[in-house]
Design a protein around this motif. Structure first.
Motif, mmCIF file in Angstrom:
data_model
loop_
_atom_site.group_PDB
_atom_site.id
_atom_site.type_symbol
_atom_site.label_atom_id
_atom_site.label_comp_id
_atom_site.label_asym_id
_atom_site.label_seq_id
_atom_site.Cartn_x
_atom_site.Cartn_y
_atom_site.Cartn_z
ATOM 1 N N SER A 4 0.862 -1.186 0.000
ATOM 2 C CA SER A 4 0.000 0.000 0.000
ATOM 3 C C SER A 4 0.899 1.236 0.000
ATOM 4 C CB SER A 4 -0.926 0.015 1.224
ATOM 5 O OG SER A 4 -0.240 0.456 2.374
ATOM 6 N N ARG A 5 0.286 2.365 -0.105
ATOM 7 C CA ARG A 5 1.058 3.617 -0.100
ATOM 8 C C ARG A 5 0.748 4.403 1.174
ATOM 9 N NH1 ARG A 5 2.020 5.129 -6.058
ATOM 10 N NH2 ARG A 5 2.466 3.067 -6.855
ATOM 11 N N ARG A 6 0.589 3.669 2.255
ATOM 12 C CA ARG A 6 0.254 4.274 3.533
ATOM 13 C C ARG A 6 1.448 5.008 4.145
ATOM 14 N NH1 ARG A 6 1.022 2.237 8.397
ATOM 15 N NH2 ARG A 6 1.580 0.226 7.504
ATOM 16 N N SER A 7 2.596 4.336 4.269
ATOM 17 C CA SER A 7 3.726 4.970 4.958
ATOM 18 C C SER A 7 5.068 4.506 4.396
ATOM 19 C CB SER A 7 3.673 4.681 6.461
ATOM 20 O OG SER A 7 3.799 3.297 6.675
ATOM 21 N N ALA A 8 6.015 5.441 4.387
ATOM 22 C CA ALA A 8 7.365 5.148 3.901
ATOM 23 C C ALA A 8 8.382 5.767 4.844
ATOM 24 C CB ALA A 8 7.562 5.694 2.491
ATOM 25 N N LEU A 9 9.559 5.194 4.846
ATOM 26 C CA LEU A 9 10.677 5.665 5.659
ATOM 27 C C LEU A 9 11.878 5.860 4.750
ATOM 28 C CD1 LEU A 9 12.204 6.118 8.401
ATOM 29 C CD2 LEU A 9 12.545 3.626 8.446
ATOM 30 N N ASP A 10 12.554 7.003 4.893
ATOM 31 C CA ASP A 10 13.782 7.266 4.141
ATOM 32 C C ASP A 10 14.923 7.426 5.137
ATOM 33 O OD1 ASP A 10 15.564 7.823 2.088
ATOM 34 O OD2 ASP A 10 14.933 9.914 1.879
#
Length: 161
Positions: free
Chosen positions: A69-75
């Motif tokens: 899903s495109r709920r959350s990302a971390l960089d």
């Protein structure tokens, strides 16, 4: 950490004596990275712009079909947030970004107030299990001591959905 300028060595020490002198100078490699990027973040960003680096976006595009899903990302190692972090912010509902350079994070927060920026060591930040749909770390893990890299990879795996 301010390191006083060193005068050129005028002694004739070699071999063991030289190794002992060098061994007395302890430098924390993470502190060196943080201080270095604090000092050059703006020049590094300009250099990256001159390179026309679209590689991060292309790599993110390549994995997006695999992301649940495109709920959350971390960089991890986000710098000033203008590259991968900005791309992720356009694609995901929520983005968290971490960098060891406090100055880079300060600039990033001003530029992208909708992203949760954290100044800190990527090997020590804490996130709950399965908190992110995607984790990126472009050109940042290589700054870690080699012995800390496997532990980070295991932690990242636990943070992924």
């Amino acid at each position: 950490m301010d390191v006083p300028p060193q005068a050129p060595c005028t002694c004739s020490c070699t071999g063991t004596a030289l190794r002992h002198r060098v061994a007395r100078v302890s430098v924390d490699p993470k502190r060196m990275v943080a201080d270095g990027y604090d000092a050059i973040f703006d020049r590094y960003e300009r250099w990256e712009e001159e390179q026309g680096d679209g590689a991060r976006g292309a790599r993110i595009d390549a994995v997006l079909p695999l992301v649940p899903s495109r709920r959350s990302a971390l960089d991890l190692g986000c710098g000033t947030g203008t590259k991968a972090t900005a791309y992720l912010a356009r694609e995901f509902d929520a983005v968290t970004a971490v960098d060891i350079s406090a100055r880079s994070i300060e600039v990033a927060r001003q530029r992208m107030p909708g992203v949760d920026f954290l100044a800190g060591d990527m090997t020590r930040v804490e996130f709950p299990a399965e908190a992110f749909d995607l984790v990126t770390a472009f050109y940042s893990v290589l700054h870690l001591p080699a012995g800390e890299q496997p532990g980070l990879v295991a932690r990242v795996a636990s943070w992924l959905v």
